[in-house]
Design a protein around this motif. Structure first.
Motif, PDB file in Angstrom:
ATOM      1  N   ASN A 128      25.419  27.125  10.405  1.00 39.92           N
ATOM      2  CA  ASN A 128      26.558  27.005   9.503  1.00 39.92           C
ATOM      3  C   ASN A 128      27.130  28.378   9.163  1.00 39.92           C
ATOM      4  O   ASN A 128      28.340  28.564   9.118  1.00 39.92           O
ATOM      5  CB  ASN A 128      26.114  26.273   8.238  1.00 39.92           C
ATOM      6  CG  ASN A 128      27.216  25.447   7.642  1.00 39.92           C
ATOM      7  OD1 ASN A 128      28.247  25.245   8.269  1.00 39.92           O
ATOM      8  ND2 ASN A 128      26.990  24.979   6.427  1.00 39.92           N
ATOM      9  N   GLU A 129      26.244  29.347   8.902  1.00 41.91           N
ATOM     10  CA  GLU A 129      26.698  30.698   8.561  1.00 41.91           C
ATOM     11  C   GLU A 129      27.388  31.352   9.754  1.00 41.91           C
ATOM     12  O   GLU A 129      28.420  32.011   9.599  1.00 41.91           O
ATOM     13  CB  GLU A 129      25.517  31.548   8.102  1.00 41.91           C
ATOM     14  CG  GLU A 129      25.919  32.886   7.552  1.00 41.91           C
ATOM     15  CD  GLU A 129      24.747  33.687   7.029  1.00 41.91           C
ATOM     16  OE1 GLU A 129      24.925  34.907   6.889  1.00 41.91           O
ATOM     17  OE2 GLU A 129      23.678  33.120   6.782  1.00 41.91           O
ATOM     18  N   GLU A 138      30.801  29.963  10.000  1.00 46.80           N
ATOM     19  CA  GLU A 138      31.693  30.539   8.990  1.00 46.80           C
ATOM     20  C   GLU A 138      32.191  31.917   9.406  1.00 46.80           C
ATOM     21  O   GLU A 138      33.353  32.246   9.224  1.00 46.80           O
ATOM     22  CB  GLU A 138      30.998  30.610   7.628  1.00 46.80           C
ATOM     23  CG  GLU A 138      30.834  29.271   6.950  1.00 46.80           C
ATOM     24  CD  GLU A 138      32.167  28.604   6.669  1.00 46.80           C
ATOM     25  OE1 GLU A 138      33.110  29.278   6.207  1.00 46.80           O
ATOM     26  OE2 GLU A 138      32.277  27.387   6.934  1.00 46.80           O
ATOM     27  N   TRP A 139      31.282  32.742   9.954  1.00 46.47           N
ATOM     28  CA  TRP A 139      31.696  34.073  10.432  1.00 46.47           C
ATOM     29  C   TRP A 139      32.690  33.947  11.578  1.00 46.47           C
ATOM     30  O   TRP A 139      33.682  34.671  11.639  1.00 46.47           O
ATOM     31  CB  TRP A 139      30.483  34.902  10.867  1.00 46.47           C
ATOM     32  CG  TRP A 139      29.858  35.633   9.734  1.00 46.47           C
ATOM     33  CD1 TRP A 139      28.661  35.369   9.137  1.00 46.47           C
ATOM     34  CD2 TRP A 139      30.417  36.747   9.034  1.00 46.47           C
ATOM     35  NE1 TRP A 139      28.443  36.241   8.105  1.00 46.47           N
ATOM     36  CE2 TRP A 139      29.495  37.109   8.022  1.00 46.47           C
ATOM     37  CE3 TRP A 139      31.590  37.467   9.135  1.00 46.47           C
ATOM     38  CZ2 TRP A 139      29.724  38.155   7.142  1.00 46.47           C
ATOM     39  CZ3 TRP A 139      31.821  38.512   8.263  1.00 46.47           C
ATOM     40  CH2 TRP A 139      30.902  38.846   7.284  1.00 46.47           C
ATOM     41  N   ARG A 197      34.724  31.489  12.153  1.00 44.02           N
ATOM     42  CA  ARG A 197      35.987  31.016  11.582  1.00 44.02           C
ATOM     43  C   ARG A 197      36.751  32.176  10.936  1.00 44.02           C
ATOM     44  O   ARG A 197      37.954  32.315  11.104  1.00 44.02           O
ATOM     45  CB  ARG A 197      35.714  29.922  10.555  1.00 44.02           C
ATOM     46  CG  ARG A 197      36.953  29.335   9.960  1.00 44.02           C
ATOM     47  CD  ARG A 197      36.672  28.342   8.822  1.00 44.02           C
ATOM     48  NE  ARG A 197      35.364  27.754   8.837  1.00 44.02           N
ATOM     49  CZ  ARG A 197      35.098  26.514   9.279  1.00 44.02           C
ATOM     50  NH1 ARG A 197      36.062  25.773   9.747  1.00 44.02           N
ATOM     51  NH2 ARG A 197      33.874  26.043   9.247  1.00 44.02           N
ATOM     52  N   LYS A 198      36.038  33.027  10.209  1.00 49.23           N
ATOM     53  CA  LYS A 198      36.685  34.171   9.541  1.00 49.23           C
ATOM     54  C   LYS A 198      37.232  35.161  10.575  1.00 49.23           C
ATOM     55  O   LYS A 198      38.331  35.696  10.404  1.00 49.23           O
ATOM     56  CB  LYS A 198      35.680  34.869   8.614  1.00 49.23           C
ATOM     57  CG  LYS A 198      36.317  35.868   7.713  1.00 49.23           C
ATOM     58  CD  LYS A 198      37.307  35.176   6.800  1.00 49.23           C
ATOM     59  CE  LYS A 198      37.829  36.088   5.737  1.00 49.23           C
ATOM     60  NZ  LYS A 198      38.878  35.448   4.956  1.00 49.23           N
ATOM     61  N   GLU A 252      40.341  33.691  11.989  1.00 51.63           N
ATOM     62  CA  GLU A 252      41.396  33.717  10.977  1.00 51.63           C
ATOM     63  C   GLU A 252      42.025  35.113  10.867  1.00 51.63           C
ATOM     64  O   GLU A 252      43.254  35.254  10.872  1.00 51.63           O
ATOM     65  CB  GLU A 252      40.810  33.303   9.622  1.00 51.63           C
ATOM     66  CG  GLU A 252      41.792  33.285   8.492  1.00 51.63           C
ATOM     67  CD  GLU A 252      41.115  32.954   7.170  1.00 51.63           C
ATOM     68  OE1 GLU A 252      41.544  33.517   6.150  1.00 51.63           O
ATOM     69  OE2 GLU A 252      40.161  32.150   7.163  1.00 51.63           O
TER      70      GLU A 252
END
Length: 145
Positions: free
Chosen positions: A12-13, A16-17, A19-20, A23
């Motif tokens: 999950n982490e 998230e990284w 995705r960032k 982005e």
């Protein structure tokens, strides 16, 4: 700290990284592509004064170099993030390829711009307003200022 200590992150982490990173990359890409289009529109869309031409040549070179570096960065982002999110790996690779191709297309346009700015101007453009421009019997352009 023990050098054998390994930090394990959850999936999950990592997601998230990833995705960032995507982005931030897409924000940068959108801004940079828009900057390219605006600069090209300004240079190609208006008559360029003779005194400004030498100053624009380094801008063309700068944008070309930045676009090459951007294409390399695009490849690095795509190849780094793609494997982290297997569900979207194909999409990330395709987007990285398309964005990299677009950036390399900008390089070609900036090179054309540089070449246009390096070419000598026709004599008619160099004439003062109100001057008469004639072609003599030898076929040469004669400007009477």
């Amino acid at each position: 700290m023990d050098p054998t200590h390994v930090v394990v992150t959850s999936g999950n982490e990592v997601g998230e990284w990833a995705r960032k990173i995507i982005e931030v990359y897409m924000t940068w890409y959108t801004f940079f592509a828009s900057s390219n289009v605006l600069a090209m529109g300004w240079i190609f869309g208006s008559e360029i004064d003779q005194s400004v031409r030498p100053m624009l040549k380094p801008i063309c070179i700068l944008f070309a170099i930045l676009n090459v570096l951007g294409a390399i960065s695009t490849g690095v982002v795509g190849s780094s993030v793609g494997p982290q999110i297997p569900e979207f790996k194909k999409l990330i690779y395709w987007a990285a390829g398309a964005n990299g191709f677009a950036l390399l297309g900008f390089v070609v346009v900036w090179w054309v711009c540089y070449k246009r700015l390096s070419a000598p101007l026709p004599a008619a453009i160099l004439a003062r307003p109100g001057a008469t421009i004639n072609i003599n019997s030898a076929g040469n352009t004669v400007i009477n200022n």
